[in-house]
Design a protein around this motif. Structure first.
Motif, PDB file in Angstrom:
ATOM      1  N   VAL A 125      37.066 127.699  -9.528  1.00 10.70           N
ATOM      2  CA  VAL A 125      35.699 128.131  -9.265  1.00 10.70           C
ATOM      3  C   VAL A 125      35.101 128.597 -10.583  1.00 10.70           C
ATOM      4  CG1 VAL A 125      34.233 129.778  -8.059  1.00 10.70           C
ATOM      5  CG2 VAL A 125      36.221 128.792  -6.896  1.00 10.70           C
ATOM      6  N   GLN A 126      33.947 128.066 -10.916  1.00  7.77           N
ATOM      7  CA  GLN A 126      33.240 128.498 -12.116  1.00  7.77           C
ATOM      8  C   GLN A 126      32.084 129.409 -11.688  1.00  7.77           C
ATOM      9  OE1 GLN A 126      33.791 124.882 -11.725  1.00  7.77           O
ATOM     10  NE2 GLN A 126      35.760 125.395 -12.658  1.00  7.77           N
ATOM     11  N   LEU A 127      31.958 130.519 -12.402  1.00  7.94           N
ATOM     12  CA  LEU A 127      30.943 131.518 -12.077  1.00  7.94           C
ATOM     13  C   LEU A 127      30.109 131.799 -13.318  1.00  7.94           C
ATOM     14  CD1 LEU A 127      33.302 133.968 -10.170  1.00  7.94           C
ATOM     15  CD2 LEU A 127      31.759 132.299  -9.147  1.00  7.94           C
ATOM     16  N   VAL A 128      28.804 131.754 -13.167  1.00  6.76           N
ATOM     17  CA  VAL A 128      27.908 132.000 -14.290  1.00  6.76           C
ATOM     18  C   VAL A 128      26.875 133.041 -13.876  1.00  6.76           C
ATOM     19  CG1 VAL A 128      26.247 131.016 -15.893  1.00  6.76           C
ATOM     20  CG2 VAL A 128      28.218 129.659 -15.154  1.00  6.76           C
ATOM     21  N   GLU A 129      26.920 134.188 -14.567  1.00  4.40           N
ATOM     22  CA  GLU A 129      25.985 135.268 -14.280  1.00  4.40           C
ATOM     23  C   GLU A 129      24.709 135.120 -15.099  1.00  4.40           C
ATOM     24  OE1 GLU A 129      30.182 137.230 -14.455  1.00  4.40           O
ATOM     25  OE2 GLU A 129      29.016 135.727 -15.573  1.00  4.40           O
ATOM     26  N   SER A 130      23.646 135.694 -14.581  1.00  4.07           N
ATOM     27  CA  SER A 130      22.375 135.747 -15.300  1.00  4.07           C
ATOM     28  C   SER A 130      21.579 136.937 -14.784  1.00  4.07           C
ATOM     29  CB  SER A 130      21.587 134.449 -15.127  1.00  4.07           C
ATOM     30  OG  SER A 130      21.289 134.239 -13.765  1.00  4.07           O
ATOM     31  N   GLY A 131      20.538 137.281 -15.516  1.00  4.29           N
ATOM     32  CA  GLY A 131      19.647 138.336 -15.059  1.00  4.29           C
ATOM     33  C   GLY A 131      19.816 139.670 -15.752  1.00  4.29           C
ATOM     34  N   GLY A 132      20.816 139.775 -16.615  1.00  2.41           N
ATOM     35  CA  GLY A 132      20.996 141.020 -17.337  1.00  2.41           C
ATOM     36  C   GLY A 132      19.910 141.208 -18.381  1.00  2.41           C
ATOM     37  N   GLY A 133      19.884 142.394 -18.962  1.00  2.00           N
ATOM     38  CA  GLY A 133      18.896 142.665 -19.999  1.00  2.00           C
ATOM     39  C   GLY A 133      18.730 144.144 -20.228  1.00  2.00           C
ATOM     40  N   LEU A 134      17.628 144.481 -20.905  1.00  2.00           N
ATOM     41  CA  LEU A 134      17.307 145.866 -21.232  1.00  2.00           C
ATOM     42  C   LEU A 134      16.234 146.364 -20.272  1.00  2.00           C
ATOM     43  CD1 LEU A 134      17.463 148.318 -23.166  1.00  2.00           C
ATOM     44  CD2 LEU A 134      15.695 147.179 -24.540  1.00  2.00           C
ATOM     45  N   VAL A 135      16.477 147.517 -19.681  1.00  2.00           N
ATOM     46  CA  VAL A 135      15.532 148.092 -18.725  1.00  2.00           C
ATOM     47  C   VAL A 135      15.478 149.598 -18.935  1.00  2.00           C
ATOM     48  CG1 VAL A 135      17.290 148.317 -16.923  1.00  2.00           C
ATOM     49  CG2 VAL A 135      14.870 148.144 -16.284  1.00  2.00           C
ATOM     50  N   GLN A 136      14.353 150.189 -18.666  1.00  2.00           N
ATOM     51  CA  GLN A 136      14.226 151.637 -18.779  1.00  2.00           C
ATOM     52  C   GLN A 136      14.839 152.316 -17.565  1.00  2.00           C
ATOM     53  OE1 GLN A 136      10.054 152.522 -19.420  1.00  2.00           O
ATOM     54  NE2 GLN A 136      10.345 152.485 -21.638  1.00  2.00           N
TER      55      GLN A 136
ATOM     56  N   ARG B  53      38.106 142.957  -4.044  1.00  2.00           N
ATOM     57  CA  ARG B  53      37.650 144.227  -4.586  1.00  2.00           C
ATOM     58  C   ARG B  53      38.602 144.813  -5.621  1.00  2.00           C
ATOM     59  NH1 ARG B  53      36.920 147.066   1.119  1.00  2.00           N
ATOM     60  NH2 ARG B  53      38.367 145.394   1.693  1.00  2.00           N
ATOM     61  N   THR B  54      39.734 144.175  -5.827  1.00  2.00           N
ATOM     62  CA  THR B  54      40.712 144.689  -6.789  1.00  2.00           C
ATOM     63  C   THR B  54      41.174 143.618  -7.770  1.00  2.00           C
ATOM     64  OG1 THR B  54      42.419 144.271  -5.130  1.00  2.00           O
ATOM     65  CG2 THR B  54      41.545 146.514  -5.277  1.00  2.00           C
ATOM     66  N   PHE B  55      41.684 142.512  -7.266  1.00  2.00           N
ATOM     67  CA  PHE B  55      42.203 141.455  -8.125  1.00  2.00           C
ATOM     68  C   PHE B  55      41.632 140.108  -7.672  1.00  2.00           C
ATOM     69  CE2 PHE B  55      44.951 144.191 -10.345  1.00  2.00           C
ATOM     70  CZ  PHE B  55      45.516 145.073  -9.429  1.00  2.00           C
ATOM     71  N   PRO B  56      40.376 139.851  -8.025  1.00  2.00           N
ATOM     72  CA  PRO B  56      39.781 138.573  -7.640  1.00  2.00           C
ATOM     73  C   PRO B  56      40.515 137.393  -8.274  1.00  2.00           C
ATOM     74  CG  PRO B  56      38.127 140.097  -8.491  1.00  2.00           C
ATOM     75  CD  PRO B  56      39.454 140.686  -8.801  1.00  2.00           C
ATOM     76  N   ASP B  57      40.286 136.226  -7.698  1.00  2.00           N
ATOM     77  CA  ASP B  57      40.935 135.022  -8.211  1.00  2.00           C
ATOM     78  C   ASP B  57      40.183 134.437  -9.398  1.00  2.00           C
ATOM     79  OD1 ASP B  57      41.292 134.485  -4.777  1.00  2.00           O
ATOM     80  OD2 ASP B  57      42.983 134.889  -6.107  1.00  2.00           O
ATOM     81  N   TYR B  58      38.887 134.638  -9.440  1.00  2.00           N
ATOM     82  CA  TYR B  58      38.073 134.037 -10.496  1.00  2.00           C
ATOM     83  C   TYR B  58      37.048 135.046 -11.007  1.00  2.00           C
ATOM     84  CZ  TYR B  58      39.968 129.805  -8.413  1.00  2.00           C
ATOM     85  OH  TYR B  58      40.817 128.855  -7.914  1.00  2.00           O
ATOM     86  N   TRP B  59      36.733 134.896 -12.283  1.00  2.00           N
ATOM     87  CA  TRP B  59      35.776 135.785 -12.955  1.00  2.00           C
ATOM     88  C   TRP B  59      34.708 134.967 -13.678  1.00  2.00           C
ATOM     89  CZ3 TRP B  59      36.034 141.019 -12.455  1.00  2.00           C
ATOM     90  CH2 TRP B  59      37.254 141.578 -12.039  1.00  2.00           C
ATOM     91  N   GLY B  60      33.509 135.538 -13.755  1.00  2.00           N
ATOM     92  CA  GLY B  60      32.497 134.995 -14.639  1.00  2.00           C
ATOM     93  C   GLY B  60      32.654 135.575 -16.029  1.00  2.00           C
ATOM     94  N   GLN B  61      31.761 135.173 -16.920  1.00  2.00           N
ATOM     95  CA  GLN B  61      31.869 135.617 -18.316  1.00  2.00           C
ATOM     96  C   GLN B  61      31.164 136.937 -18.558  1.00  2.00           C
ATOM     97  OE1 GLN B  61      29.547 133.610 -17.278  1.00  2.00           O
ATOM     98  NE2 GLN B  61      27.695 134.339 -18.273  1.00  2.00           N
ATOM     99  N   GLY B  62      30.355 137.368 -17.624  1.00  2.00           N
ATOM    100  CA  GLY B  62      29.688 138.663 -17.722  1.00  2.00           C
ATOM    101  C   GLY B  62      28.270 138.572 -18.260  1.00  2.00           C
ATOM    102  N   THR B  63      27.465 139.547 -17.883  1.00  2.00           N
ATOM    103  CA  THR B  63      26.106 139.663 -18.388  1.00  2.00           C
ATOM    104  C   THR B  63      25.845 141.127 -18.714  1.00  2.00           C
ATOM    105  OG1 THR B  63      23.776 139.124 -17.956  1.00  2.00           O
ATOM    106  CG2 THR B  63      25.053 139.916 -16.081  1.00  2.00           C
ATOM    107  N   GLN B  64      25.214 141.372 -19.859  1.00  2.00           N
ATOM    108  CA  GLN B  64      25.003 142.738 -20.330  1.00  2.00           C
ATOM    109  C   GLN B  64      23.790 143.361 -19.644  1.00  2.00           C
ATOM    110  OE1 GLN B  64      26.772 144.676 -22.786  1.00  2.00           O
ATOM    111  NE2 GLN B  64      25.439 146.293 -21.950  1.00  2.00           N
ATOM    112  N   VAL B  65      23.985 144.567 -19.153  1.00  2.00           N
ATOM    113  CA  VAL B  65      22.889 145.382 -18.628  1.00  2.00           C
ATOM    114  C   VAL B  65      22.827 146.651 -19.460  1.00  2.00           C
ATOM    115  CG1 VAL B  65      22.063 146.755 -16.681  1.00  2.00           C
ATOM    116  CG2 VAL B  65      23.017 144.467 -16.297  1.00  2.00           C
ATOM    117  N   THR B  66      21.675 146.916 -20.045  1.00  2.00           N
ATOM    118  CA  THR B  66      21.483 148.111 -20.855  1.00  2.00           C
ATOM    119  C   THR B  66      20.314 148.900 -20.293  1.00  2.00           C
ATOM    120  OG1 THR B  66      22.303 146.978 -22.818  1.00  2.00           O
ATOM    121  CG2 THR B  66      21.088 149.024 -23.154  1.00  2.00           C
ATOM    122  N   VAL B  67      20.579 150.155 -19.954  1.00  2.00           N
ATOM    123  CA  VAL B  67      19.545 151.022 -19.393  1.00  2.00           C
ATOM    124  C   VAL B  67      19.214 152.077 -20.436  1.00  2.00           C
ATOM    125  CG1 VAL B  67      18.882 152.517 -17.489  1.00  2.00           C
ATOM    126  CG2 VAL B  67      20.469 150.617 -17.096  1.00  2.00           C
TER     127      VAL B  67
END
Length: 122
Positions: free
Chosen positions: A2-13, A106-120
């Motif tokens: 399974v391939q997972l691709v995250e999006s939507g992260g960014g800088l927010v106040q 919730r503990t040891f998933p089988d697949y991971w995405g690469q991650g997306t940065q969220v900065t508040v």
């Protein structure tokens, strides 16, 4: 696989909102339970939220209940994380995850995405 691709992260106040998306491919999406995790600088990766394969059950880190909402659209092979009233301590890399068993997504998933940065920013 399974391939997972995250999006939507960014800088927010602080006090603002973001909606993360995760697009899945490779296997039958509706067979998998999905989750979101996050990892802040210098800290271990932690569970944020999970949703069952049908979308009928959701789970949250206790301290995030009421601010974060996980949802999925099996027709679009996607899972989402709506984050409201964001705080500086929500700053982290957010990871999408998939698992065949709800007990372990919730503990040891089988697949991971690469991650997306969220900065508040405060």
């Amino acid at each position: 696989q399974v391939q997972l691709v995250e999006s939507g992260g960014g800088l927010v106040q602080a006090g603002g909102s973001l909606r993360l998306s995760c697009a899945a491919s490779g296997r039958t999406f509706s067979n998998y339970h999905m989750g979101w995790f996050r990892q802040a600088p210098g800290k271990e990766r932690e569970f944020v939220a999970a949703i069952s394969s049908s979308g009928g059950d959701t789970y949250y880190k206790d301290s995030l209940k009421g601010r974060f909402t996980i949802s999925r659209d099996n027709a679009k092979n996607s899972v989402y994380l709506q984050m409201n009233s964001l705080k500086s301590e929500d700053t982290a890399v957010y990871y999408c995850a998939a698992g065949i068993r709800i007990a372990t997504v919730r503990t040891f998933p089988d697949y991971w995405g690469q991650g997306t940065q969220v900065t508040v920013s405060s």
